[in-house]
Scaffold this motif. Structure first.
Motif, short mmCIF file in Angstrom:
data_model
loop_
_atom_site.label_atom_id
_atom_site.label_comp_id
_atom_site.label_asym_id
_atom_site.label_seq_id
_atom_site.Cartn_x
_atom_site.Cartn_y
_atom_site.Cartn_z
N ASP A 102 -39.70 -85.33 -34.17
CA ASP A 102 -40.98 -86.02 -34.22
C ASP A 102 -41.68 -85.92 -32.86
O ASP A 102 -41.04 -85.72 -31.82
CB ASP A 102 -40.79 -87.48 -34.61
CG ASP A 102 -40.17 -87.63 -35.98
OD1 ASP A 102 -40.58 -86.89 -36.89
OD2 ASP A 102 -39.26 -88.46 -36.14
N SER A 103 -42.98 -86.09 -32.87
CA SER A 103 -43.78 -85.90 -31.66
C SER A 103 -43.53 -86.99 -30.62
O SER A 103 -43.92 -86.83 -29.46
CB SER A 103 -45.27 -85.87 -32.00
OG SER A 103 -45.67 -87.11 -32.59
N ASP A 104 -42.88 -88.08 -31.03
CA ASP A 104 -42.61 -89.17 -30.10
C ASP A 104 -41.13 -89.49 -30.00
O ASP A 104 -40.74 -90.61 -29.65
CB ASP A 104 -43.39 -90.43 -30.52
CG ASP A 104 -43.04 -90.88 -31.95
OD1 ASP A 104 -42.30 -90.13 -32.65
OD2 ASP A 104 -43.51 -91.95 -32.36
N ILE A 105 -40.28 -88.52 -30.30
CA ILE A 105 -38.84 -88.77 -30.29
C ILE A 105 -38.37 -89.14 -28.89
O ILE A 105 -38.79 -88.52 -27.89
CB ILE A 105 -38.08 -87.53 -30.81
CG1 ILE A 105 -36.60 -87.86 -30.98
CG2 ILE A 105 -38.29 -86.32 -29.92
CD1 ILE A 105 -35.82 -86.79 -31.71
N PRO A 106 -37.53 -90.16 -28.75
CA PRO A 106 -36.94 -90.45 -27.44
C PRO A 106 -36.12 -89.26 -26.95
O PRO A 106 -35.41 -88.62 -27.73
CB PRO A 106 -36.06 -91.67 -27.71
CG PRO A 106 -36.64 -92.30 -28.95
CD PRO A 106 -37.14 -91.16 -29.77
N LEU A 107 -36.21 -88.96 -25.69
CA LEU A 107 -35.53 -87.79 -25.15
C LEU A 107 -34.02 -87.88 -25.35
O LEU A 107 -33.36 -86.86 -25.63
CB LEU A 107 -35.87 -87.63 -23.67
CG LEU A 107 -35.29 -86.37 -22.99
CD1 LEU A 107 -35.79 -85.11 -23.69
CD2 LEU A 107 -35.67 -86.36 -21.52
N ALA A 108 -33.46 -89.08 -25.23
CA ALA A 108 -32.03 -89.23 -25.41
C ALA A 108 -31.60 -88.82 -26.82
O ALA A 108 -30.55 -88.20 -27.02
CB ALA A 108 -31.60 -90.67 -25.12
N GLU A 109 -32.44 -89.14 -27.81
CA GLU A 109 -32.13 -88.75 -29.18
C GLU A 109 -32.25 -87.25 -29.36
O GLU A 109 -31.42 -86.62 -30.05
CB GLU A 109 -33.06 -89.47 -30.15
CG GLU A 109 -32.71 -89.23 -31.61
CD GLU A 109 -33.58 -90.05 -32.55
OE1 GLU A 109 -33.52 -89.78 -33.77
OE2 GLU A 109 -34.29 -90.96 -32.07
N ALA A 110 -33.25 -86.65 -28.74
CA ALA A 110 -33.39 -85.19 -28.81
C ALA A 110 -32.17 -84.50 -28.19
O ALA A 110 -31.67 -83.50 -28.73
CB ALA A 110 -34.67 -84.76 -28.09
N LYS A 111 -31.69 -85.03 -27.10
CA LYS A 111 -30.50 -84.45 -26.45
C LYS A 111 -29.28 -84.56 -27.36
O LYS A 111 -28.46 -83.64 -27.44
CB LYS A 111 -30.24 -85.12 -25.11
CG LYS A 111 -31.26 -84.78 -24.03
CD LYS A 111 -30.93 -85.50 -22.72
CE LYS A 111 -31.91 -85.09 -21.62
NZ LYS A 111 -31.62 -85.80 -20.35
#
Length: 297
Positions: free
Chosen positions: A213-222
């Protein structure tokens, strides 16, 4: 692998991998997808690795839906004939279990007739031909919905297919069909974020693209990047209505180290923007225009 199949399970919430893997199991052929002679995984050319050698690389979004009626054989053929090395294919499942190519759960937008794909039999879709004349112009005729097996017969092993089962119920039949054909080196399993079906695809030898998503928290993306092979982010390029991912987040996700693909892209200015941020993959709705630098007269 070739010696096992996954049982089809309904979308009834989270399930464990051990609840789905059955070895061995004999499944009836999916309507529209008769099982071909299997090919041993790893023996086919690794088209995904070849695509990754290009920077940027371009994927024909829905078969380049700004140029041809989306998710039709005509669109896929035109994009590949023009030189596309990768196409995006979305898959739905009908009431009788046929795997057909299309994006929307309903038929309204792409046919002009109200209907729900999951409630229609494959034969019933013949009464809902794809009609994109309102979007593409009056010279276009109507096209029928292609079966997944037709697309795999024609393009499997020729180009990279970024394949997304839109209905959860279509995921296991898609994985089984592609595994039977030994096409893991030319198919990328595409899905939102990370979950059970992505894990199954990964276990079967697929590369997996998790779009975020365009506002995903970076920690979740990692966290997702620990499993996914590609990451995806939406952008708005003045043509689409997608939410736009901020430049700072795009740079942060690129820095994770997995190839990043953005979608949907229709303008060359958008390509310049995201490639300057380190993005490698361009999901192009106007593939021919974006993959070239010649002016449009």
């Amino acid at each position: 692998g070739q010696d096992k199949q996954y049982a089809v399970v309904p979308d009834a919430g989270p399930v464990e991998l051990r609840d789905i893997l059955v070895d061995p199991i004999s499944l009836d052929p999916v309507p529209g997808c008769p099982p071909p002679d299997p090919t041993e995984p790893g023996t086919a050319p690794d088209l995904v690795a070849e695509l990754l050698e290009e920077d940027p690389f371009y994927i024909a979004h829905r078969g380049s839906g700004n140029d041809h009626p989306e998710h039709t054989l005509e669109a896929y053929r035109a994009a590949v004939a023009a030189g596309a090395k990768a196409i995006e294919v979305s898959v739905l499942i009908t009431a009788d279990g046929a795997l057909v190519c299309g994006h929307d759960f309903t038929t309204d937008r792409t046919t002009g007739k109200a209907g729900v794909v999951r409630e229609l039999h494959a034969s019933g879709l013949l009464g809902y031909p794809v009609d994109m004349r309102e979007w593409l112009g009056p010279s276009w005729g109507t096209q029928r919905w292609p079966y997944l097996d037709e697309v795999l017969d024609e393009f499997g092993g020729r180009v990279v297919i970024f394949l997304e089962p839109k209905h959860p119920e279509a995921a296991i039949p898609c994985i089984n069909e592609i595994s039977r054909r030994g096409l893991q080196n030319s198919v990328v399993y595409k899905s939102h974020r990370w979950g059970t079906y992505q894990a199954i695809a990964k276990a079967e030898g697929f590369r997996v693209w998790s779009y975020l998503d365009s506002d995903i928290p970076l920690a979740e993306a990692k966290s997702i990047a620990e499993e996914a092979d590609f990451l995806g982010l939406p952008i708005r390029d003045d043509v689409s209505s997608m939410p736009d991912t901020p430049d700072a987040l795009i740079e942060d996700v690129v820095a994770i180290g997995k190839p990043v693909i953005v979608w949907p892209v229709s303008r060359r200015s958008a390509v310049e923007r995201v490639t300057n941020l380190g993005v490698q993959g361009i999901m192009a709705s106007s593939w021919i225009y974006l993959s070239r630098s010649t002016p449009v007269l």
